[in-house]
Design an enzyme around this catalytic site. Structure first.
Site, mmCIF file in Angstrom:
data_model
loop_
_atom_site.group_PDB
_atom_site.id
_atom_site.type_symbol
_atom_site.label_atom_id
_atom_site.label_comp_id
_atom_site.label_asym_id
_atom_site.label_seq_id
_atom_site.Cartn_x
_atom_site.Cartn_y
_atom_site.Cartn_z
ATOM 1 N N SER A 107 40.151 -9.166 78.699
ATOM 2 C CA SER A 107 40.387 -8.887 77.286
ATOM 3 C C SER A 107 41.697 -9.478 76.801
ATOM 4 O O SER A 107 42.048 -9.329 75.633
ATOM 5 C CB SER A 107 40.388 -7.372 77.046
ATOM 6 O OG SER A 107 41.353 -6.741 77.876
ATOM 7 N N HIS A 128 34.362 -11.740 76.997
ATOM 8 C CA HIS A 128 34.927 -10.414 76.767
ATOM 9 C C HIS A 128 33.903 -9.486 76.122
ATOM 10 O O HIS A 128 33.591 -9.599 74.937
ATOM 11 C CB HIS A 128 36.178 -10.525 75.889
ATOM 12 C CG HIS A 128 36.801 -9.207 75.558
ATOM 13 N ND1 HIS A 128 37.564 -9.005 74.426
ATOM 14 C CD2 HIS A 128 36.794 -8.009 76.208
ATOM 15 C CE1 HIS A 128 37.984 -7.765 74.398
ATOM 16 N NE2 HIS A 128 37.527 -7.139 75.467
ATOM 17 N N GLU A 140 33.212 -11.695 72.869
ATOM 18 C CA GLU A 140 34.134 -12.793 72.569
ATOM 19 C C GLU A 140 34.035 -13.841 73.664
ATOM 20 O O GLU A 140 34.062 -13.509 74.853
ATOM 21 C CB GLU A 140 35.586 -12.283 72.560
ATOM 22 C CG GLU A 140 36.080 -11.751 71.260
ATOM 23 C CD GLU A 140 37.558 -11.383 71.351
ATOM 24 O OE1 GLU A 140 38.310 -11.742 70.443
ATOM 25 O OE2 GLU A 140 37.954 -10.720 72.336
ATOM 26 N N ASN A 178 42.028 -8.073 70.665
ATOM 27 C CA ASN A 178 43.191 -7.332 71.149
ATOM 28 C C ASN A 178 44.512 -7.844 70.585
ATOM 29 O O ASN A 178 45.510 -7.133 70.615
ATOM 30 C CB ASN A 178 43.215 -7.331 72.679
ATOM 31 C CG ASN A 178 42.217 -6.341 73.236
ATOM 32 O OD1 ASN A 178 41.950 -5.315 72.625
ATOM 33 N ND2 ASN A 178 41.645 -6.646 74.381
#
Length: 272
Positions: A107, A128, A140, A178
């Site tokens: 992540s 991800h 992702e 993130n």
């Protein structure tokens, strides 16, 4: 996370999948959880019993990396620790056939850095997933410096077979999600630590004021406070910007072993 990835691979993509963990108890738990999800889908008439049995038969387990030799696509889902992931990628590179793609469910960690631990940097990519994987629609995709267009296309096709919507990010710390989410969670810990508001008021304000399903502190407990801290450290070290400095209270919680839901206590308390 690995169990959820295996589940969508077997159930939605209808592909055979091998789950690897050195801990047999974890493997047994993974199979039991997959069976539980399938039974729930049968009870809700989303799938038939025959379909559930066929999907479960597509899932097998192994306790060694060598047990993955006959697979043609790897998705690593280890703890968010760069040294551990580099070690795993180096080992996989020596075991797997040269044409096998090595994807990481990271992540925040650099895909280029993970790829450098292998002799196949063109076949290393970030994939991800979001928890819980069977429910969350997004994946992702992150290309490293030397990730090939063919690897990206193959990975995107697999994700779509799993029923995922994909987005593509450059290989910078935190990627898209993130880079935005973790600083917000971190700031919530600053607000809590400075005594500006209670945990409940912080979460209620953000939940109702920004129309999200849960507040940042509840979400942090769900993700795991250790994971949140690891990601903030990656952002802080990667960008060298003080705005990514981990909140002292977040550090203290992790030091105390209060990791969130998985440990039974984090910002909130949970019954095991």
């Amino acid at each position: 996370m690995g169990t959820g990835i295996a589940w969508v691979t077997a159930v939605r993509a209808k592909k055979n999948v091998v789950v690897m963990d050195v801990n047999q108890t974890q493997l047994d738990g993974s199979l039991a959880f997959s069976k539980k999800l399938l039974d729930k889908d049968v009870a809700k008439e989303r799938i038939t019993q025959v379909e559930a049995d066929e999907a479960f038969a597509r899932i097998s387990t192994t306790s060694s990396l060598e047990g993955l030799q006959n697979t043609d696509f790897i998705i690593e889902a280890a703890t968010e620790n760069v040294d551990l992931k580099k070690k795993i990628f180096g080992q996989l590179d020596g075991i797997m056939n040269p044409e096998v793609i090595l994807a990481s469910n990271t992540s925040s960690i650099s895909i280029t850095k993970l790829a450098a631990a292998t002799e196949r940097p063109d076949k290393v990519i970030g994939m991800h997933f979001f928890s819980p994987v069977p429910v969350m629609k997004l994946t992702e995709l992150i290309s490293g410096l030397r990730t090939s267009e063919e690897t990206l296309a193959t990975t995107e096709a697999l994700a779509q077979q799993m029923g995922k919507v994909t987005t593509s990010s450059k290989n910078l710390p935190g990627f898209i999600s993130n880079r935005i989410l973790m600083p917000m969670i971190n700031e919530a810990f600053f607000v809590l630590g400075e005594g500006i508001a209670s945990r409940e008021d912080i979460d209620t304000t953000m939940k109702l004021g920004t129309n999200v399903p849960m507040g940042p502190l509840t979400l942090a407990d769900f993700i795991g406070l250790d994971t949140c801290l690891n990601i903030m450290n990656v952002l802080h070290e990667g960008f060298g910007d003080s705005k990514y400095r981990p909140a002292p209270l977040l550090v203290q919680y992790v030091d105390a072993g209060l990791m969130g839901r998985k440990s039974g206590q984090g910002v909130y308390e949970y019954k095991k």
